[in-house]
Scaffold this motif. Structure first.
Motif, short mmCIF file in Angstrom:
data_model
loop_
_atom_site.label_atom_id
_atom_site.label_comp_id
_atom_site.label_asym_id
_atom_site.label_seq_id
_atom_site.Cartn_x
_atom_site.Cartn_y
_atom_site.Cartn_z
N ALA A 117 1.09 -1.34 0.29
CA ALA A 117 0.21 -0.18 -0.48
C ALA A 117 1.18 1.32 -0.13
CB ALA A 117 -0.63 -0.34 1.03
N ALA A 118 1.57 1.26 0.55
CA ALA A 118 2.53 2.13 0.44
C ALA A 118 3.58 2.53 -0.64
CB ALA A 118 4.12 2.37 2.19
N ALA A 168 1.97 1.75 -3.54
CA ALA A 168 1.29 2.22 -4.45
C ALA A 168 1.35 4.16 -4.13
CB ALA A 168 -0.51 1.91 -4.04
N SER A 169 1.12 4.52 -2.94
CA SER A 169 0.71 5.71 -2.63
C SER A 169 2.60 7.18 -2.47
CB SER A 169 0.78 6.36 -1.14
OG SER A 169 1.54 5.52 -0.15
N ASN A 170 3.35 6.47 -3.25
CA ASN A 170 4.32 7.19 -3.56
C ASN A 170 4.11 8.43 -4.33
OD1 ASN A 170 7.36 7.67 -4.87
ND2 ASN A 170 7.62 6.36 -3.31
N GLU A 171 4.46 9.32 -4.42
CA GLU A 171 4.37 10.25 -5.23
C GLU A 171 5.24 11.04 -6.52
OE1 GLU A 171 3.62 14.30 -3.54
OE2 GLU A 171 2.37 13.16 -1.91
N PRO A 188 4.79 5.87 -8.08
CA PRO A 188 3.71 5.20 -7.85
C PRO A 188 3.66 3.62 -8.37
CG PRO A 188 2.57 6.54 -8.87
CD PRO A 188 4.06 7.59 -9.20
N ALA A 241 -6.11 0.34 -1.58
CA ALA A 241 -4.97 1.65 -2.32
C ALA A 241 -4.27 1.22 -2.99
CB ALA A 241 -4.01 1.60 -0.70
N SER A 264 -5.55 2.26 -7.69
CA SER A 264 -4.86 3.26 -8.34
C SER A 264 -3.68 2.05 -9.60
CB SER A 264 -3.66 4.34 -7.82
OG SER A 264 -2.99 3.51 -6.55
N THR A 314 -10.50 -4.00 -5.16
CA THR A 314 -9.20 -2.89 -5.42
C THR A 314 -9.43 -3.04 -7.23
OG1 THR A 314 -8.02 -5.16 -6.53
CG2 THR A 314 -7.74 -4.27 -4.84
#
Length: 475
Positions: free
Chosen positions: A213-214, A216-219, A222, A245, A248, A271
């Motif tokens: 999940a982390a 996936a949220s990397n700006e 991702p 998460a 995306s 998802t």
């Protein structure tokens, strides 16, 4: 054939091209560190690599490829007896490791690997032959010592290119996984695949929902492409926030074991993704896969043969099996990804190929008229012959898993004086009885496929890739 593409100005300096457990390397730094190690190992017959989940393992593997020296990944939790067999059988001359102190009694010189090292000036290496072994992977059979499987650079390149086509995998992707680096899934697909396609790689250290999940949220980059085994996806579904998460992402890929139908459905619900399932073996690499552009992917199916591979089904007498989506046969394959034989084991090699050079996978499957494959299970453990019927354990397992009280299920055939074999199930479940589950399966499948006995257990024994150890259940 060059397995790893040359660096370009567009890819060399990406600061997080390779990220593992919070540490990162550019591709340029990766290759520089690998050149330093390659200069030390050139000319060796083979080198073993302590395949812990870290940057040093990637550096060591790339070093072997650069120096044209076969790489032998050794699991970090390998016991002394298995480790000594692998080192001796592969004729490894050196062992590459981040920490030499972990290997005080291995019998080999340990070459330290430093991801921050730089090659001392220009170093040239012999051009590797595409048909020489690039990797020697060891199978984890249930009987006997593991067998060495030499895999050529040509086979790896052909397979990765076929999968890049099937999954629309490009340099624009960020691949995320946390799989072990001593198997085809984690190492060949999960590391060499990223290097060959040019995609970023994020390895989470362990395949945990929070790490996925982390990513996936990397700006800045991702995650777009995720690899996991069924256990990983089941655990991800058990943490709905982490699963959501991944909405995306572009593609979720499952392999190394069959993805239970309920997990497939729950993953889609959380998802929005219908997982891509694929099939392969150490000896053949990945030979079957559903595709990224196939929106109608169904649970339990592993798609069609990838480019360069052909398949067939045969009955026990060697006759062809109809592609009717119902009739079970042994899956045999041949093509550009298939190995040529076990290391130093001509007897095992001969037994594994037919007279006309098809590899016997030992897996049972059905193929539909549309050439979509569904794996039923291993011939040795998952094909149950009961009362004249041929029953695939996987079908019964999925039927059990459809019950809301069942969290895990494994099915085997046990000897029976009347039926030949009877269907026996092991389940992890709460608030349900044996008769409840037997009746539940009989309502969804043919009556002869129902379990004749159900044993409730606290957990199923599994190997490092999440596959159930049915040999232990049988005992």
């Amino acid at each position: 054939m060059r397995l790893l593409p040359s660096l370009t100005s567009a890819t060399a300096d990406e600061p997080d091209a390779i990220r593992m457990a919070g540490r990162a390397l550019t591709r340029a730094h990766l290759f520089d560190a690998a050149h330093a190690v390659a200069a030390r190992i050139t000319g060796a017959e083979a080198v073993a690599v302590h395949a812990a989940p870290g940057l040093e393992t990637v550096v060591a593997v790339v070093a072997g490829l650069l120096a044209a020296v076969p790489v032998v990944p050794v699991p970090p939790d390998c016991g002394p007896a298995e480790r000594d067999h692998v080192l001796r059988d592969s004729r490894s001359a050196l062992l590459l490791a981040a920490d030499a102190d972990l290997w005080p009694d291995c019998g080999l010189e340990v070459v330290p690997v430093d991801a921050a090292a730089r090659a001392p000036g220009h170093v040239s290496f012999p051009e590797p032959s595409p048909d020489s072994p690039a990797l020697i992977l060891y199978t984890s059979g249930t009987t006997g010592a593991p067998k060495g499987v030499p895999i050529t650079a040509r086979a790896i390149a052909a397979d990765l290119d076929a999968l890049a086509d099937a999954w629309q995998w490009t340099a624009e992707d960020t691949l995320v996984h946390g799989l072990p680096l001593f198997h085809v899934h984690g190492l060949v697909l999960g590391v060499l695949g990223a290097l060959r396609t040019g995609s970023r790689l994020v390895h989470t250290g362990r395949p945990n929902p929070a790490g996925y999940a982390a990513a996936a949220s990397n700006e800045s980059a991702p995650g777009t492409l995720y690899f996991g085994v069924p256990t990983v996806w089941a655990r991800t579904c058990a943490e709905p926030a982490a699963a959501r998460a991944l909405a995306s992402a572009r593609l979720l890929v499952s392999g190394s074991a069959a993805l239970p139908a309920p997990v497939f459905a729950e993953l889609e619900a959380l998802t929005g993704h219908r997982a891509v399932e694929r099939y392969g073996m150490t000896e053949t690499l990945i030979t079957l896969s559903t595709r990224a552009d196939d929106a109608g992917r169904q649970p339990g199916t592993v798609g069609r043969a990838v480019t360069g591979v052909t398949t067939r089904l045969v009955a026990e007498d060697g006759s062809p099996v109809a592609h009717d989506g119902k009739t079970v046969g042994e899956l045999q394959v041949r093509g550009s990804t298939v190995f040529s034989g076990y290391l130093g084991r001509p007897d095992a090699t001969t037994a594994s190929f037919t007279h006309d050079d098809w590899f016997r996978t030992g897996d049972m499957a059905v193929i539909g008229a549309d050439n979509i494959h569904r794996i039923v299970g291993r011939a040795s453990t998952d094909l149950i012959k009961s009362g004249g019927y041929r029953i695939g354990a996987g079908e019964v397992e999925n039927a059990l898993l459809a019950h809301p009280a069942v969290r895990e299920a494994a099915v085997i055939g046990v000897s029976d004086d009347d039926l030949g074999q009877r269907v026996a199930a092991f389940v992890v479940a709460d608030g349900v009885t044996e008769s409840d589950l037997i009746d539940f399966v009989a309502r969804s499948l043919s009556a002869h496929k129902r379990p004749r006995a159900v044993t409730f257990v606290e957990g199923l024994p599994r190997n490092a890739m999440g596959k159930v150890r049915k040999d232990l259940l049988r005992r």
